[in-house]
Design a protein around this motif. Structure first.
Motif, mmCIF file in Angstrom:
data_model
loop_
_atom_site.group_PDB
_atom_site.id
_atom_site.type_symbol
_atom_site.label_atom_id
_atom_site.label_comp_id
_atom_site.label_asym_id
_atom_site.label_seq_id
_atom_site.Cartn_x
_atom_site.Cartn_y
_atom_site.Cartn_z
ATOM 1 N N ASP A 216 -16.437 10.726 3.025
ATOM 2 C CA ASP A 216 -15.551 9.878 3.810
ATOM 3 C C ASP A 216 -15.705 10.186 5.290
ATOM 4 O O ASP A 216 -16.124 11.286 5.674
ATOM 5 N N PRO A 217 -15.357 9.228 6.172
ATOM 6 C CA PRO A 217 -15.448 9.477 7.617
ATOM 7 C C PRO A 217 -14.620 10.696 8.025
ATOM 8 O O PRO A 217 -13.512 10.904 7.527
ATOM 9 N N ALA A 218 -15.179 11.496 8.924
ATOM 10 C CA ALA A 218 -14.492 12.714 9.383
ATOM 11 C C ALA A 218 -14.846 12.964 10.840
ATOM 12 O O ALA A 218 -15.792 13.667 11.162
ATOM 13 N N GLN A 219 -14.058 12.346 11.717
ATOM 14 C CA GLN A 219 -14.284 12.487 13.154
ATOM 15 C C GLN A 219 -13.607 13.745 13.701
ATOM 16 O O GLN A 219 -14.103 14.355 14.637
ATOM 17 N N ALA A 264 -21.197 23.102 16.025
ATOM 18 C CA ALA A 264 -21.735 23.372 14.694
ATOM 19 C C ALA A 264 -22.197 22.082 14.045
ATOM 20 O O ALA A 264 -21.525 21.044 14.150
ATOM 21 N N ALA A 265 -23.342 22.153 13.362
ATOM 22 C CA ALA A 265 -23.820 21.005 12.589
ATOM 23 C C ALA A 265 -23.063 20.898 11.268
ATOM 24 O O ALA A 265 -22.923 19.806 10.713
ATOM 25 N N ASN A 266 -22.594 22.052 10.770
ATOM 26 C CA ASN A 266 -21.855 22.117 9.509
ATOM 27 C C ASN A 266 -20.542 22.856 9.723
ATOM 28 O O ASN A 266 -20.541 23.951 10.307
ATOM 29 N N VAL A 267 -19.468 22.279 9.245
ATOM 30 C CA VAL A 267 -18.177 22.967 9.195
ATOM 31 C C VAL A 267 -17.784 23.033 7.726
ATOM 32 O O VAL A 267 -17.539 22.005 7.085
ATOM 33 N N PHE A 268 -17.743 24.247 7.212
ATOM 34 C CA PHE A 268 -17.481 24.474 5.787
ATOM 35 C C PHE A 268 -16.144 25.188 5.680
ATOM 36 O O PHE A 268 -15.999 26.333 6.111
ATOM 37 N N ILE A 269 -15.137 24.497 5.128
ATOM 38 C CA ILE A 269 -13.778 25.041 5.056
ATOM 39 C C ILE A 269 -13.489 25.394 3.607
ATOM 40 O O ILE A 269 -13.528 24.516 2.724
ATOM 41 N N VAL A 270 -13.206 26.665 3.349
ATOM 42 C CA VAL A 270 -13.008 27.117 1.972
ATOM 43 C C VAL A 270 -11.647 27.790 1.834
ATOM 44 O O VAL A 270 -11.163 28.444 2.759
ATOM 45 N N GLU A 271 -11.035 27.614 0.663
ATOM 46 C CA GLU A 271 -9.775 28.305 0.400
ATOM 47 C C GLU A 271 -9.996 29.373 -0.664
ATOM 48 O O GLU A 271 -10.784 29.196 -1.592
ATOM 49 N N GLY A 290 -14.795 31.955 -5.796
ATOM 50 C CA GLY A 290 -15.020 30.535 -5.578
ATOM 51 C C GLY A 290 -13.721 29.753 -5.542
ATOM 52 O O GLY A 290 -12.633 30.280 -5.771
ATOM 53 N N GLY A 291 -13.833 28.458 -5.245
ATOM 54 C CA GLY A 291 -12.637 27.629 -5.166
ATOM 55 C C GLY A 291 -12.925 26.293 -4.516
ATOM 56 O O GLY A 291 -14.070 25.842 -4.438
ATOM 57 N N ASN A 292 -11.879 25.658 -4.017
ATOM 58 C CA ASN A 292 -11.999 24.335 -3.409
ATOM 59 C C ASN A 292 -12.504 24.443 -1.969
ATOM 60 O O ASN A 292 -12.272 25.443 -1.283
ATOM 61 N N ALA A 293 -13.143 23.364 -1.515
ATOM 62 C CA ALA A 293 -13.737 23.404 -0.184
ATOM 63 C C ALA A 293 -13.919 21.998 0.372
ATOM 64 O O ALA A 293 -13.992 21.009 -0.378
ATOM 65 N N TYR A 294 -13.994 21.916 1.695
ATOM 66 C CA TYR A 294 -14.425 20.714 2.406
ATOM 67 C C TYR A 294 -15.721 21.045 3.147
ATOM 68 O O TYR A 294 -15.845 22.127 3.738
ATOM 69 N N LEU A 295 -16.643 20.106 3.169
ATOM 70 C CA LEU A 295 -17.867 20.259 3.952
ATOM 71 C C LEU A 295 -17.985 19.069 4.890
ATOM 72 O O LEU A 295 -18.083 17.918 4.448
ATOM 73 N N LEU A 296 -17.996 19.365 6.201
ATOM 74 C CA LEU A 296 -18.108 18.328 7.219
ATOM 75 C C LEU A 296 -19.511 18.352 7.815
ATOM 76 O O LEU A 296 -19.977 19.398 8.295
ATOM 77 N N GLN A 297 -20.179 17.198 7.778
ATOM 78 C CA GLN A 297 -21.530 17.036 8.313
ATOM 79 C C GLN A 297 -21.709 15.592 8.770
ATOM 80 O O GLN A 297 -21.267 14.671 8.082
ATOM 81 N N GLN A 302 -17.039 15.894 2.533
ATOM 82 C CA GLN A 302 -17.096 15.906 1.079
ATOM 83 C C GLN A 302 -16.103 16.938 0.557
ATOM 84 O O GLN A 302 -15.982 18.032 1.125
ATOM 85 N N GLN A 303 -15.407 16.598 -0.527
ATOM 86 C CA GLN A 303 -14.561 17.553 -1.223
ATOM 87 C C GLN A 303 -15.399 18.191 -2.321
ATOM 88 O O GLN A 303 -15.853 17.501 -3.237
ATOM 89 N N LEU A 304 -15.619 19.488 -2.203
ATOM 90 C CA LEU A 304 -16.534 20.204 -3.079
ATOM 91 C C LEU A 304 -15.886 21.468 -3.618
ATOM 92 O O LEU A 304 -14.682 21.677 -3.481
#
Length: 348
Positions: A216-219, A264-271, A290-297, A302-304
């Motif tokens: 999804d869009p992520a500005q 950053a080219a990648n923002v990886f947010i993990v809980e 491991g767990g839930n995460a968002y990846l912004l590119q 993406q919800q991963l």
């Protein structure tokens, strides 16, 4: 007369024979050359030499060992020095509601990094998992004991405090926010301790085409580590540069001397679960389960899931690793309570 004719005829036949022989030899040479060219390995784009932590093309392979530095993120330590050159940065809560960085340097080596602060278990475990030399300045006795007992290859700034070689105290800030690593001295000091300064580094997984990127869009992304006192991290996407620019407490994160923005080219947010373990507010942070995460590119999210794969913290979808975009990566680690849905707000 007949004799002369016969001699000319013989010479002609001889000349034709030599010509045919030469042509055959030339054709044979061409066949050999063609076969040699066919036998040459096909150099394709997939064989392009890239930096292992960024996936960015480089002229020749590098084998300098990763250096992981504990960088202070207290408000009195900002702006920091050297962060724009880090290939990979982990941002995790230290004590209280203040985050601290583990900045990994490999493809670029700035002269100075800092301010440098004290060690935590989850940081030195991460550095060790990436086979990085772990650099910090001071630690509680029990943390130093863990580092020694577990064989973590490290450089402790408290043993080199303001020595003018590995660490320097700057006068424009007050302790403990003024100790700076002189990164150019790291490998020499490491060698003197018997540490390896080169390593074979397995590259991270990177996408080969933008077609692999979905979501999804992520500005804009906002991560609330704490609102009282304020500890808010933001990332703004630039479509022209295809990177996210970082902000901390509503101020752009920049280099101290040049004011170069941190991007950053990648923002990886993990809980992941966090637990306070002492009266000083130190934490245990689970970087294994491991767990839930968002990846912004590329302006998309993406919800991963995130997983620890052989020591690397990586995005995963349907059991497969999702590639990073070539470039710098920031990994923001947040507590599962309140978690991604409460602490992170992503808008277009």
């Amino acid at each position: 007369m007949k004799k002369i004719v016969w001699m000319l005829l013989f010479a002609f036949i001889l000349l034709v024979g030599c010509s045919e022989k030469q042509e055959a030899e030339n054709n044979e040479t061409k066949d050999i050359d063609m076969q040699e060219k066919t036998d040459q390995p096909d150099v394709s784009e997939s064989e392009e030499i890239v930096a292992p932590l960024t996936g960015v093309a480089i002229d020749e392979p590098t084998n300098n060992r990763i250096v992981g530095v504990m960088v202070n993120n207290h408000s009195k330590a900002r702006p920091q020095t050297g962060l724009s050159k880090a290939d990979l940065v982990f941002e995790i809560l230290a004590e209280g509601q203040i985050t601290r960085f583990l900045a990994m340097f490999q493809s670029e080596m700035p002269d100075v990094v800092g301010p440098v602060r004290s060690a935590r278990e989850y940081y030195f475990n991460l550095a060790n998992d990436y086979n990085a030399l772990y650099v910090y300045h001071g630690a509680a006795n029990f943390v130093n004991d863990m580092i020694m007992n577990r064989g973590i290859e490290h450089l402790n700034g408290s043993l080199y405090d303001n020595d003018g070689n590995l660490f320097k105290r700057e006068s424009f800030r007050k302790a403990p926010h003024n100790s700076y690593l002189q990164l150019g001295a790291v490998y020499d000091v490491a060698k003197s301790k018997g540490y390896e300064t080169t390593a074979d580094i397995e590259p991270l997984t990177f996408v080969k085409s933008d077609k692999e990127i979905s979501g999804d869009p992520a500005q804009h992304a906002e991560i609330v580590y704490s609102d009282q006192p304020m500890e808010i991290v933001e990332y703004d996407y630039s479509a022209s540069d295809e990177v996210y620019t970082r902000y901390n407490d509503r101020e752009q994160t920049v280099e101290l001397n040049t004011e170069e923005p941190i991007q950053a080219a990648n923002v990886f947010i993990v809980e992941t679960p966090h637990e306070v373990i002492d009266d000083a507010g130190r934490r245990a942070v689970d970087m294994e389960s491991g767990g839930n995460a968002y990846l912004l590119q590329k302006g998309k999210v993406q919800q991963l899931k995130w997983e620890n794969r052989e020591g690397r913290i990586v995005p995963v979808k349907d059991g497969e690793i999702v590639g990073f975009v070539p470039g710098k990566t920031w990994i923001n680690v947040i507590p599962t309570n309140p978690g991604l849905t409460e602490s992170v707000n992503i808008t277009n």
